[in-house]
Scaffold this motif. Structure first.
Motif, short mmCIF file in Angstrom:
data_model
loop_
_atom_site.label_atom_id
_atom_site.label_comp_id
_atom_site.label_asym_id
_atom_site.label_seq_id
_atom_site.Cartn_x
_atom_site.Cartn_y
_atom_site.Cartn_z
N ASP A 307 0.86 -1.19 0.00
CA ASP A 307 0.00 0.00 0.00
C ASP A 307 0.90 1.24 0.00
O ASP A 307 2.12 1.13 0.14
N LYS A 308 0.31 2.41 -0.15
CA LYS A 308 1.10 3.64 -0.31
C LYS A 308 1.99 3.92 0.90
O LYS A 308 3.15 4.35 0.75
N LYS A 309 1.46 3.69 2.09
CA LYS A 309 2.25 3.95 3.30
C LYS A 309 3.44 3.00 3.38
O LYS A 309 4.57 3.41 3.70
N GLU A 310 3.20 1.72 3.07
CA GLU A 310 4.28 0.73 3.12
C GLU A 310 5.36 1.05 2.09
O GLU A 310 6.56 0.98 2.38
N TRP A 311 4.92 1.43 0.89
CA TRP A 311 5.89 1.75 -0.16
C TRP A 311 6.71 2.98 0.22
O TRP A 311 7.91 3.05 -0.04
N ALA A 312 6.06 3.95 0.86
CA ALA A 312 6.77 5.16 1.30
C ALA A 312 7.83 4.80 2.34
O ALA A 312 8.95 5.34 2.32
N ILE A 313 7.50 3.91 3.25
CA ILE A 313 8.46 3.47 4.27
C ILE A 313 9.64 2.75 3.61
O ILE A 313 10.81 3.00 3.92
#
Length: 322
Positions: A307-313
């Motif tokens: 998801d977007k948050k995981e990819w950002a991390i």
């Protein structure tokens, strides 16, 4: 065919127009000549290339062109027994051969751009052969070769995109800093590994693909561990990856003086099996250990697996190259 143009694209367009009027025997003869010239062309480019990733790419293209030629000659002998391929008065795929000195990144980019155009031209040649050929075997082989040329194009394109991205980020195999790096494509990561391992670094790779296929083009001190639920030699279950932390740390420690490389393939699969948090704990342990011991952690992942948050991390911890 005579032409005053020196523009490869323009010459290719004129050749294709002529091929539309050719017979299947002429097209098959022309295709054989194409593969002969293409094999020579890539072999010569490989002999000039100093960058090992590009050399490996060109050598692969040359070998596969020789395989294509053999298949075409076998079919020609079957369809036209006792005959020899015709001499078709048209330029081969390499209508304006480019043999750069490979003294700069720009040389590699220019050569790869031309090779991509050549592969698209070869693909169109085989598509034409498939369209006009009455013989079923000719059509099937032509379409098969067209698909192979498309694969050549895509592989060359990926190396092209890799070299451009590294140039834009001012990264070269000779100056890359110890740390963690991320690729969204396994082919790009593989060619990057070829370059970085060429510096003499030992490589330990934890992969999802067939180990024999992964090792193609790689040389030097390379150890492969297959991440799989199937029991086998040099394999590990995804659930047991965390237990390898000590072994991987030892690998980095033993090679800290010269540096070493850890490769972790398909983080999306690992996250699916372990959960995102446990995968990140494992990944960051390896990254920090690599930094501490003058090493490199290279990983692959696709954004769609997170998801977007995981990819950002993930991209905040590993530098996304291409």
């Amino acid at each position: 065919m005579e032409t005053n143009s020196k523009d490869p694209k323009e010459i290719m367009e004129k050749v294709i127009e002529r091929l539309k009027k050719a017979s299947p025997k002429e097209l098959l003869s022309y295709a054989i000549r194409n593969e002969v010239e293409e094999a020579k062309y890539y072999a010569r480019l490989a002999s000039r290339a100093k960058r090992l990733s590009v050399k490996a790419l060109f050598l692969k293209m040359s070998e596969e062109s020789r395989e294509h030629e053999a298949a075409l000659r076998d079919l020609f002998r079957k369809l036209f027994p006792g005959e020899k391929p015709l001499i078709v008065e048209l330029p081969p795929v390499e209508v304006a051969p480019l043999y750069p000195k490979f003294a700069s990144v720009e040389d590699y980019i220019t050569a790869l751009e031309y090779c991509m155009e050549s592969e698209l031209f070869a693909k169109r040649t085989y598509e034409l052969l498939g369209e006009v050929a009455e013989n079923k075997e000719v059509r099937e082989l032509a379409l098969s070769l067209a698909a192979m040329e498309e694969e050549h194009y895509q592989e060359i394109k990926k190396v092209y995109e890799l070299i451009k991205a590294m140039s834009e980020k001012n990264i070269a195999p000779s100056n890359i800093r110890p740390g963690g790096y991320l690729f969204t494509d396994n082919v790009k990561a593989k060619y990057f590994l070829i370059d970085i391992v060429s510096r003499g670094f030992p490589l330990k790779a934890l992969i999802r693909e067939n180990p024999e296929k992964f090792l193609e083009g790689l040389s030097g001190n390379v150890e492969v561990v297959w991440i799989t639920k199937t029991k086998g030699k040099n394999s590990v279950s995804p659930s047991e990856l965390s237990s390898m932390s000590g072994e991987l740390l030892k690998f980095l420690e033993e090679n800290s003086e010269r540096g070493s490389v850890l490769f972790l393939q398909n983080l999306g699969y690992i996250a699916l099996e372990l959960g995102f948090r446990e995968m990140m704990d494992f990944l960051l342990y390896l990254k920090d250990s690599a930094v501490l011991h003058n090493g490199y952690l290279i990983a692959t992942a696709v954004p769609e697996a997170f998801d977007k948050k995981e990819w950002a991390i993930l991209t905040s911890e590993l530098e996304l190259i291409s």
